[in-house]
Design a protein around this motif. Structure first.
Motif, PDB file in Angstrom:
ATOM      1  N   GLU A 266       0.844  -1.204   0.000  1.00  0.00           N
ATOM      2  CA  GLU A 266       0.000   0.000   0.000  1.00  0.00           C
ATOM      3  C   GLU A 266       0.882   1.258   0.000  1.00  0.00           C
ATOM      4  OE1 GLU A 266      -0.504  -2.621   2.212  1.00  0.00           O
ATOM      5  OE2 GLU A 266      -2.057  -3.354   0.840  1.00  0.00           O
ATOM      6  N   GLU A 267       1.925   1.235   0.818  1.00  0.00           N
ATOM      7  CA  GLU A 267       2.832   2.399   0.889  1.00  0.00           C
ATOM      8  C   GLU A 267       3.507   2.637  -0.459  1.00  0.00           C
ATOM      9  OE1 GLU A 267       3.954   2.011   5.650  1.00  0.00           O
ATOM     10  OE2 GLU A 267       5.301   1.150   4.160  1.00  0.00           O
TER      11      GLU A 267
ATOM     12  N   GLU B 119       2.436   1.703  -3.453  1.00  0.00           N
ATOM     13  CA  GLU B 119       1.436   2.203  -4.404  1.00  0.00           C
ATOM     14  C   GLU B 119       1.187   3.691  -4.165  1.00  0.00           C
ATOM     15  OE1 GLU B 119       0.168   0.768  -7.011  1.00  0.00           O
ATOM     16  OE2 GLU B 119       1.377  -0.993  -6.555  1.00  0.00           O
ATOM     17  N   TYR B 120       1.108   4.063  -2.881  1.00  0.00           N
ATOM     18  CA  TYR B 120       0.865   5.466  -2.518  1.00  0.00           C
ATOM     19  C   TYR B 120       2.019   6.355  -3.002  1.00  0.00           C
ATOM     20  CZ  TYR B 120      -0.006   9.680   0.131  1.00  0.00           C
ATOM     21  OH  TYR B 120      -0.214  10.991   0.463  1.00  0.00           O
ATOM     22  N   MET B 121       3.239   5.898  -2.757  1.00  0.00           N
ATOM     23  CA  MET B 121       4.411   6.701  -3.154  1.00  0.00           C
ATOM     24  C   MET B 121       4.459   6.877  -4.671  1.00  0.00           C
ATOM     25  SD  MET B 121       7.489   5.720  -0.560  1.00  0.00           S
ATOM     26  CE  MET B 121       7.383   3.960  -0.571  1.00  0.00           C
TER      27      MET B 121
ATOM     28  N   ARG C  19       1.902   6.633  -6.853  1.00  0.00           N
ATOM     29  CA  ARG C  19       0.782   7.462  -7.283  1.00  0.00           C
ATOM     30  C   ARG C  19       1.076   8.940  -6.992  1.00  0.00           C
ATOM     31  NH1 ARG C  19      -2.884   4.553  -4.487  1.00  0.00           N
ATOM     32  NH2 ARG C  19      -3.226   6.138  -2.906  1.00  0.00           N
ATOM     33  N   THR C  20       1.587   9.196  -5.787  1.00  0.00           N
ATOM     34  CA  THR C  20       1.888  10.574  -5.391  1.00  0.00           C
ATOM     35  C   THR C  20       3.006  11.154  -6.251  1.00  0.00           C
ATOM     36  OG1 THR C  20       1.230   9.998  -3.163  1.00  0.00           O
ATOM     37  CG2 THR C  20       2.482  12.030  -3.401  1.00  0.00           C
TER      38      THR C  20
ATOM     39  N   LYS D 174       7.043   8.932   7.386  1.00  0.00           N
ATOM     40  CA  LYS D 174       5.795   8.518   8.035  1.00  0.00           C
ATOM     41  C   LYS D 174       5.641   9.292   9.334  1.00  0.00           C
ATOM     42  CE  LYS D 174       5.519   3.948   7.564  1.00  0.00           C
ATOM     43  NZ  LYS D 174       5.469   2.539   7.977  1.00  0.00           N
TER      44      LYS D 174
ATOM     45  N   GLU E 248       0.712   8.092   8.673  1.00  0.00           N
ATOM     46  CA  GLU E 248       0.451   8.725   7.370  1.00  0.00           C
ATOM     47  C   GLU E 248       1.764   9.000   6.655  1.00  0.00           C
ATOM     48  OE1 GLU E 248      -3.287  11.758   7.435  1.00  0.00           O
ATOM     49  OE2 GLU E 248      -1.562  12.269   8.670  1.00  0.00           O
TER      50      GLU E 248
END
Ligand code: UDP
Length: 231
Positions: free
Chosen positions: A142-143, A145-147, A149-150, A178, A183
């Motif tokens: 998840e982290e 994917e988040y990085m 995408r961001t 984090k 977050e």
């Protein structure tokens, strides 16, 4: 204030359990610290440029560590635990990408590419693939994917902003941290030290490559970036 960390171009001071002060130094290094110099005023320019980019990103709903400017050399930021990865986004071939794959400098990539490197001076920041990141527990799926995408969103926002200043965003490096709630925030700096900017007509470098390759004066180059951004 307690000094929490001193890097090549910045110091991080403790304000309290939630906040830090980021101080921009006048030092510049390249080639894993082998080349090293000081340019009086460089810290001020990079702080100003970083302020500007973080504010734009915040306006565009990117979660960053940036809180507020304190003075010419310092901004206040949320305290985080730094993720052990560097995230690089590339729009054009340059630097280590050209060396690694034998690609000609300046080739436009068919779409933006996100790469991850392990943050380690000792290992010279090696490229790492996503499966290895998961295997070594450097981030969760998840982290990651988040990085990714961001990083792509940041690329879109900054590329279109820089276009107005007649600059091409060739590539750049991001760092994530984090906070105590788990977050992930975009941290560190966004400056000509960590991005490649090319003039959109002449393709001349307006970033740290002028220093790496002894092509032009670093200070006047960074001043030109600030001038084009109307800072
Ligand atoms: N970069 C950075 N810190 C690093 C490595 C790279 O800020 O430790 C930035 C660099 O300025 C460029 C982008 O990340 O904008 C891609 O750099 P590259 O992998 O091509 O490495 P370099 O050629 O800088 O060694």
């Amino acid at each position: 204030m307690k000094l929490l960390y001193e890097g090549k171009a910045k110091k991080v001071w403790e304000i309290d359990a939630e906040k830090v002060l980021i101080e921009f130094k006048d030092d510049v290094t390249a080639f894993d610290g082998l080349k090293k110099d000081q340019y009086r005023g460089k810290g001020l320019l990079n702080k100003k440029i970083s302020d500007y980019f973080f504010k734009i990103l915040e306006k565009n709903a990117i979660k960053t560590h940036y809180i507020r400017s304190v003075d010419d050399r310092n901004f206040e930021a949320f305290r985080t635990t730094v993720m052990p990865l560097e995230t690089v986004v590339r729009n054009y071939a340059a630097g280590s990408f050209c060396k690694r794959y034998g690609i000609e400098k300046g080739k436009k990539l068919s779409k933006p590419l996100v790469e991850f490197m392990i943050k380690s001076d000792e290992l010279h920041d090696p490229l790492i693939c996503e499966d290895t990141i998961l295997l070594l527990d450097l981030a969760t799926k998840e982290e990651l994917e988040y990085m990714k995408r961001t990083a792509l969103k940041v690329n879109e926002i900054l590329s279109s902003e820089l276009e107005k200043a007649k600059l091409i965003l060739v590539d750049f490096k991001l760092e994530f941290g984090k906070n105590s709630n788990g977050e992930i925030l975009l941290i560190d700096e966004i400056t000509p030290d960590t991005c490649r900017f090319w003039d959109s007509e002449t393709f001349e470098s307006l970033d740290k490559d002028v220093y790496r390759e002894d092509k032009a004066d670093l200070l006047s180059t960074y001043e030109e970036v600030a001038r084009r951004l109307e800072l």
